[in-house]
Design an enzyme around this catalytic site. Structure first.
Site, PDB file in Angstrom:
ATOM      1  N   GLY A 101       0.833  -1.204   0.000  1.00  0.00           N
ATOM      2  CA  GLY A 101       0.000   0.000   0.000  1.00  0.00           C
ATOM      3  C   GLY A 101       0.861   1.244   0.000  1.00  0.00           C
ATOM      4  N   ARG A 159      -0.777  -6.615  -4.318  1.00  0.00           N
ATOM      5  CA  ARG A 159      -1.200  -7.974  -4.685  1.00  0.00           C
ATOM      6  C   ARG A 159      -0.259  -8.587  -5.714  1.00  0.00           C
ATOM      7  NH1 ARG A 159      -7.787  -7.413  -3.967  1.00  0.00           N
ATOM      8  NH2 ARG A 159      -7.524  -6.344  -2.021  1.00  0.00           N
ATOM      9  N   ASP A 189       6.046  -4.977   5.631  1.00  0.00           N
ATOM     10  CA  ASP A 189       6.536  -6.340   5.900  1.00  0.00           C
ATOM     11  C   ASP A 189       6.388  -7.280   4.692  1.00  0.00           C
ATOM     12  OD1 ASP A 189       3.768  -6.265   6.269  1.00  0.00           O
ATOM     13  OD2 ASP A 189       3.787  -7.885   7.740  1.00  0.00           O
ATOM     14  N   GLY A 190       5.275  -7.175   3.953  1.00  0.00           N
ATOM     15  CA  GLY A 190       5.059  -8.071   2.805  1.00  0.00           C
ATOM     16  C   GLY A 190       6.110  -7.864   1.725  1.00  0.00           C
ATOM     17  N   THR A 250       5.265   2.133   5.880  1.00  0.00           N
ATOM     18  CA  THR A 250       3.873   1.758   6.133  1.00  0.00           C
ATOM     19  C   THR A 250       3.266   2.739   7.108  1.00  0.00           C
ATOM     20  OG1 THR A 250       2.364   0.207   7.209  1.00  0.00           O
ATOM     21  CG2 THR A 250       4.648  -0.026   7.804  1.00  0.00           C
ATOM     22  N   ILE A 251       2.026   3.108   6.850  1.00  0.00           N
ATOM     23  CA  ILE A 251       1.362   4.005   7.802  1.00  0.00           C
ATOM     24  C   ILE A 251       1.082   3.262   9.100  1.00  0.00           C
ATOM     25  CG2 ILE A 251       0.293   5.453   6.025  1.00  0.00           C
ATOM     26  CD1 ILE A 251      -2.413   4.032   6.921  1.00  0.00           C
ATOM     27  N   ASP A 252       1.151   1.914   9.074  1.00  0.00           N
ATOM     28  CA  ASP A 252       0.795   1.132  10.266  1.00  0.00           C
ATOM     29  C   ASP A 252       1.873   1.178  11.357  1.00  0.00           C
ATOM     30  OD1 ASP A 252      -1.341   0.441   8.677  1.00  0.00           O
ATOM     31  OD2 ASP A 252      -0.533  -1.522   8.127  1.00  0.00           O
ATOM     32  N   ASP A 292       4.219  -0.865  11.919  1.00  0.00           N
ATOM     33  CA  ASP A 292       4.277  -2.170  12.589  1.00  0.00           C
ATOM     34  C   ASP A 292       5.550  -2.959  12.266  1.00  0.00           C
ATOM     35  OD1 ASP A 292       3.722  -2.676   9.968  1.00  0.00           O
ATOM     36  OD2 ASP A 292       1.975  -3.946  10.314  1.00  0.00           O
ATOM     37  N   GLY A 296      -4.433   0.513  10.362  1.00  0.00           N
ATOM     38  CA  GLY A 296      -3.324   0.023  11.176  1.00  0.00           C
ATOM     39  C   GLY A 296      -3.160  -1.482  11.141  1.00  0.00           C
ATOM     40  N   ARG A 297      -4.099  -2.138  10.467  1.00  0.00           N
ATOM     41  CA  ARG A 297      -4.106  -3.603  10.398  1.00  0.00           C
ATOM     42  C   ARG A 297      -4.038  -4.223  11.793  1.00  0.00           C
ATOM     43  NH1 ARG A 297      -4.520  -6.274   5.616  1.00  0.00           N
ATOM     44  NH2 ARG A 297      -3.908  -8.399   6.077  1.00  0.00           N
ATOM     45  N   GLU A 321      -9.029  -0.544  13.125  1.00  0.00           N
ATOM     46  CA  GLU A 321      -9.748  -1.491  12.260  1.00  0.00           C
ATOM     47  C   GLU A 321      -9.525  -2.944  12.698  1.00  0.00           C
ATOM     48  OE1 GLU A 321      -8.240  -1.182   8.243  1.00  0.00           O
ATOM     49  OE2 GLU A 321      -6.186  -1.626   8.870  1.00  0.00           O
TER      50      GLU A 321
END
Ligand code: F6P
Length: 359
Positions: free
Chosen positions: A10, A74, A115-116, A137-139, A141, A182-183, A234
């Protein structure tokens, strides 16, 4: 030296700042060339999609949101999915990627990803491709870096939304829920929640009790508060319950989370006389111009990635360990997710000031 650079997963505010910094540092400091790969790892499959990056075509992009190279979350070449005759086929396309990297004359690949994408980068590293990782990543993490770029902008956006929700909630005497991204990590909810003065913050790391949430809201009303604000990550889930999943892949992989704020709002409405409303912030958190902190961080990351190449430190990910930018092995960076510590300083401080985490 020819550097290939791609953004995977993303998007996040600051991607263009990294691409610009890689290009400028490579050309100005080292006299090297930079090839931008279009649409993440997809651009390395036949027919390859690339563009030469220059000082000219990376001019003026520092403050732009999105990525001039495009991205996709993806496109894993190790498990590439296509639909043939209505059936999904999963293939390992990494040999083709390796061939194309050689054909394009790339000496090293800079992978800007979460991470992906960094895991894919590590997979290519194991196959002999010199790879440098940049944590995005905005997360927020990712382990092994104090912060990822894009995160601070997302927190700013969520905080601004909370400031706005407070005024309308107060005017109408409502309980308003804000669902943030934030997954599986609650960083955005936690830090925006504290900065935006939320009354309840629900994060994946602390499964919540609906009783406690309702108790807090009623307590606030009794004390004279006309409105309340609930931030819902979320990935938040009730104790003993499940996360709200919007979309799953055929193999069960969770593609999209979302919907927990609506569930919480419905439950609050059912159990109390409060009027509730839900705002799902969604991709607003990923779009737009990076804040100055992210512009600076992304620039430092991109520039340092090129310095790592000069030192032949392949297989490393740039990392912010305040006050310095340094690097860590890619492998350690992606081994675990960096999650909020339920007993950590931030959570404890907020609880000590009356914020409810639903426990
Ligand atoms: O990882 C970044 C992120 O924005 C998550 O916070 C969110 O769960 C996910 O990506 C959304 O992905 P998509 O863009 O596929 O909807």
């Amino acid at each position: 030296m020819r550097i290939g650079v791609l953004s995977g997963g993303g998007d996040a505010p600051g991607l263009n700042a990294v691409i610009r910094a890689v290009t400028k540092t490579a050309i100005v400091k080292y006299g090297w060339q930079v090839t931008g790969i279009i649409d993440g790892f997809e651009g390395l499959l036949a027919p390859t999609k690339t563009r030469q990056l220059t000082l000219w075509n990376t001019r003026g992009i520092l403050s732009d949101g999105g990525t001039i190279l495009g991205t996709t979350n993806r496109g894993n070449p190790f498990a590439h999915k296509t639909v043939v005759g209505g059936r999904e086929i999963v293939e390992d396309m990494s040999p083709e990627v390796l061939e194309n990297i050689t054909e394009l004359g790339l000496d090293v690949l800079v992978v800007i990803g979460g991470d992906g994408s960094l895991k894919i980068g590590e997979g290519l590293l194991k196959l002999g491709v010199p790879v440098i990782g940049v944590p995005k990543t905005i997360d927020n993490d990712l382990m092994a870096t104090y912060v990822t770029f894009g995160y601070q902008t997302a927190v700013d956006t969520a905080t601004e939304a909370l400031d706005k929700l407070h005024t309308t909630a107060e005017s109408h005497q409502r309980v308003i829920m804000l669902e943030v991204m934030g997954r599986y990590a609650g960083w955005i909810a936690l830090e925006a929640g504290i900065s935006g003065s939320a009354d309840v913050i629900l994060i994946p790391e602390i499964p919540f009790s609906m009783d406690k949430v309702v108790e807090k809201l009623l307590e606030r009303k009794k004390a004279g508060s006309k409105s309340s604000i609930v931030v819902v990550a979320e990935g938040a889930k009730p104790a003993g319950g499940e996360m709200a999943v919007r979309e799953k892949a055929a193999d069960g992989y969770v593609l999209r989370l979302g919907g927990m704020a609506e569930i919480v709002a419905n439950e609050v409405s059912r159990r109390t006389s409060f009027e509730t409303r839900v705002t799902v912030l969604g991709h607003v958190q990923r779009g737009g111009s990076p804040c100055p902190f992210d512009r600076l961080l992304a620039t430092r990351y991109g520039s340092y990635a090129v310095d790592l190449i000069a030192q032949k430190k392949f297989g490393e990910m740039v990392s912010f360990q305040p006050p310095v930018i340094t690097s860590v092995p890619l492998e350690s960076a992606i081994s675990n997710l960096k999650l909020v510590d339920p007993g950590g300083e931030l959570v404890k401080m907020a609880e000590g000031m009356g914020v409810c985490f639903g426990r």
